[in-house]
Design a protein around this motif. Sequence first.
Motif, PDB file in Angstrom:
ATOM      1  N   UNK A  68       0.747  -1.450   0.371  1.00 31.33           N
ATOM      2  CA  UNK A  68       0.036  -0.032   0.197  1.00 31.33           C
ATOM      3  C   UNK A  68       1.004   1.226  -0.056  1.00 31.33           C
ATOM      4  N   UNK A  69       0.819   2.059  -1.106  1.00 29.09           N
ATOM      5  CA  UNK A  69       1.510   3.165  -1.159  1.00 29.09           C
ATOM      6  C   UNK A  69       1.191   4.268  -0.096  1.00 29.09           C
ATOM      7  N   UNK A  70       2.165   4.624   0.783  1.00 33.88           N
ATOM      8  CA  UNK A  70       1.941   5.829   1.628  1.00 33.88           C
ATOM      9  C   UNK A  70       2.087   7.281   1.234  1.00 33.88           C
ATOM     10  N   UNK A  71       3.482   7.259   0.693  1.00 30.61           N
ATOM     11  CA  UNK A  71       4.200   8.499   0.184  1.00 30.61           C
ATOM     12  C   UNK A  71       4.916   8.497  -0.892  1.00 30.61           C
ATOM     13  N   UNK A  72       5.286   9.440  -1.791  1.00 25.81           N
ATOM     14  CA  UNK A  72       6.315   9.422  -2.685  1.00 25.81           C
ATOM     15  C   UNK A  72       6.782  10.815  -2.816  1.00 25.81           C
ATOM     16  N   UNK A  73       8.133  11.136  -2.320  1.00 25.75           N
ATOM     17  CA  UNK A  73       8.781  12.451  -2.505  1.00 25.75           C
ATOM     18  C   UNK A  73      10.097  12.407  -3.271  1.00 25.75           C
ATOM     19  N   UNK A  74      10.437  13.579  -3.789  1.00 26.95           N
ATOM     20  CA  UNK A  74      11.806  13.744  -4.166  1.00 26.95           C
ATOM     21  C   UNK A  74      12.547  14.737  -3.346  1.00 26.95           C
ATOM     22  N   UNK A  75      13.216  14.310  -2.115  1.00 22.94           N
ATOM     23  CA  UNK A  75      13.882  15.152  -1.225  1.00 22.94           C
ATOM     24  C   UNK A  75      14.789  16.196  -1.827  1.00 22.94           C
ATOM     25  N   UNK A 103      19.503  12.342  -3.085  1.00 22.97           N
ATOM     26  CA  UNK A 103      18.538  11.481  -2.694  1.00 22.97           C
ATOM     27  C   UNK A 103      17.442  11.676  -3.853  1.00 22.97           C
ATOM     28  N   UNK A 104      17.099  10.970  -4.932  1.00 21.40           N
ATOM     29  CA  UNK A 104      16.507  11.458  -6.145  1.00 21.40           C
ATOM     30  C   UNK A 104      14.768  11.296  -5.758  1.00 21.40           C
ATOM     31  N   UNK A 105      14.518  10.080  -4.916  1.00 17.75           N
ATOM     32  CA  UNK A 105      13.312  10.023  -4.524  1.00 17.75           C
ATOM     33  C   UNK A 105      13.196   9.019  -3.341  1.00 17.75           C
ATOM     34  N   UNK A 106      12.163   9.107  -2.412  1.00 17.65           N
ATOM     35  CA  UNK A 106      11.856   8.319  -1.236  1.00 17.65           C
ATOM     36  C   UNK A 106      10.355   7.948  -1.411  1.00 17.65           C
ATOM     37  N   UNK A 107      10.276   6.585  -1.402  1.00 21.55           N
ATOM     38  CA  UNK A 107       9.076   6.064  -1.697  1.00 21.55           C
ATOM     39  C   UNK A 107       8.638   5.140  -0.405  1.00 21.55           C
ATOM     40  N   UNK A 108       7.548   5.220   0.186  1.00 24.82           N
ATOM     41  CA  UNK A 108       7.075   4.416   1.594  1.00 24.82           C
ATOM     42  C   UNK A 108       5.871   3.585   1.214  1.00 24.82           C
ATOM     43  N   UNK A 109       5.841   2.286   1.581  1.00 24.79           N
ATOM     44  CA  UNK A 109       4.691   1.292   1.695  1.00 24.79           C
ATOM     45  C   UNK A 109       4.439   0.901   3.085  1.00 24.79           C
ATOM     46  N   UNK A 110       3.232   0.363   3.297  1.00 24.09           N
ATOM     47  CA  UNK A 110       2.778  -0.427   4.079  1.00 24.09           C
ATOM     48  C   UNK A 110       2.448  -2.079   3.414  1.00 24.09           C
ATOM     49  N   UNK A 111       3.136  -2.956   4.026  1.00 30.56           N
ATOM     50  CA  UNK A 111       3.029  -4.035   3.560  1.00 30.56           C
ATOM     51  C   UNK A 111       1.761  -4.555   3.992  1.00 30.56           C
TER      52      UNK A 111
END
Length: 466
Positions: A71-78, A112-120
């Motif tokens: 489950x996608x929680x967030x996507x950012x390009x720091x 840090x090109x991108x940071x992507x977070x998921x919930x399993x």
Amino acid sequence: MRKVVSILLAVLMLTAMGTVAVTSASAEETATVNGVVANVGDTVTIDYFVKSDCIWEDFQGHVTYDYDGLQLESFEMPDVTTGIMTNTLNKGLVYYTGVDINSNYKFYNEVNFYRIKFTVRQAGSYVVNNVWEVADGNDVDMIVDDGIILNPERLITREVVTATPKPTETTTTKTNTEPSTTKPEPTNTEPSSTTPTVTSSTPSPTTPVLVKELYVQKSVGVNIGKTAKLVYSLEPKNATNKNLAWSSSNTKIATVSNGVVKGVKAGRATITVKTTDGSNLTAYCLVVVNQPVTSISLSKKATMYTGKKLALKAKVNPANASKKELTWKSSNTKIAKVASNGVVTGVKAGTVKITATAKDGSRKSATCTVTVRQSVSKITLGKTNVVLPKKGSSYNVKVTVAPKNAYNKNVAVKSANTKVAKVSASTVKSGKTVKITAVKKGTTKVTFTAKDGSKKSATCKVTVKK
């Protein structure tokens, strides 16, 4: 009967005397995300880092992931803050793009090109994949073009995957400590005379699950005769009919079968993919078919001198090759260096191989063996000021060139005014002498010039007294 009731009352009283019970969690289900183990419910963070030795004007790409398992929680390009756009609305896909023509993107140091977070969501093995579509440098050729990484040495990436456990939860249950006063109903010990009832029903037809979303990558590049597998997906994953219909707008340029494109002839074609379950969804992909380089023509041998430049001319075949750019390389830069345009500079005497390689990924190349000869660096004269007393008198001037390993040691000799003084030879070898003879009263110069093209020279002043 009374004995049975007494036993039941005792059991109920013992049960009611319990105080606190703690429920323990069952064994956790695990998943792997890009090789990192995580439990269901954990948060997985992927940091994607980029480093490049050139300036970028624009870039485009997307990240694919398994929507059912993650489950996608967030996507950012720091570390990328200007001119960027992202889209996380498509299940299983995250799009990103950046255009900053004025300031440009500088990734000389790792960012840090991108940071992507998921919930399993559920157990399984999942791969989160970054797909580059375009990356254009303004001081070099395209790094990525139509999904093909043309200059992998200019694009260095790595990723760090971190799993963060979900917060633990403890459930407590408090029971009544007072003895129960409820009398249990007497248990009927008589055999039941009720006859079991058997029922049956006819299953209702299953409603088909239609495809709601269809995606295919926007563009792809492929060489003639080569194939490329398109990246595509559909949602939901449990769609009843997942069959797709593929077609090409011009099969003379590119064909397609089950998402695999094959280049036929240089040009552009549009690949169309449609659902076949009645949902009437369509997606398109632009295919650019490139004519690869088949051979490179280059002189096999060449000769030059130290300190001089030699322009090598390479011919790329066929004439309609889509990408004719070449990379040039010297086998020994201590002997000769070569620029990006094929111009060779001699450094020291020796033999070196200069290789031209096609940039289109065809790996076609040609090599020229260049012999570098030592140039004359200096001419020394036995005397630089000669005085001749009268007409007919003469003087022998010795000529020496340096270094000793100079390939061509011949020196041209010329009098500026042969009516005042003349020389015995127009060419002399290093270590030999030239006779200068007086013709009439006056002053002139005799010039000694290296014949190897180095333009090194020396001058002798000649004065005839009378």
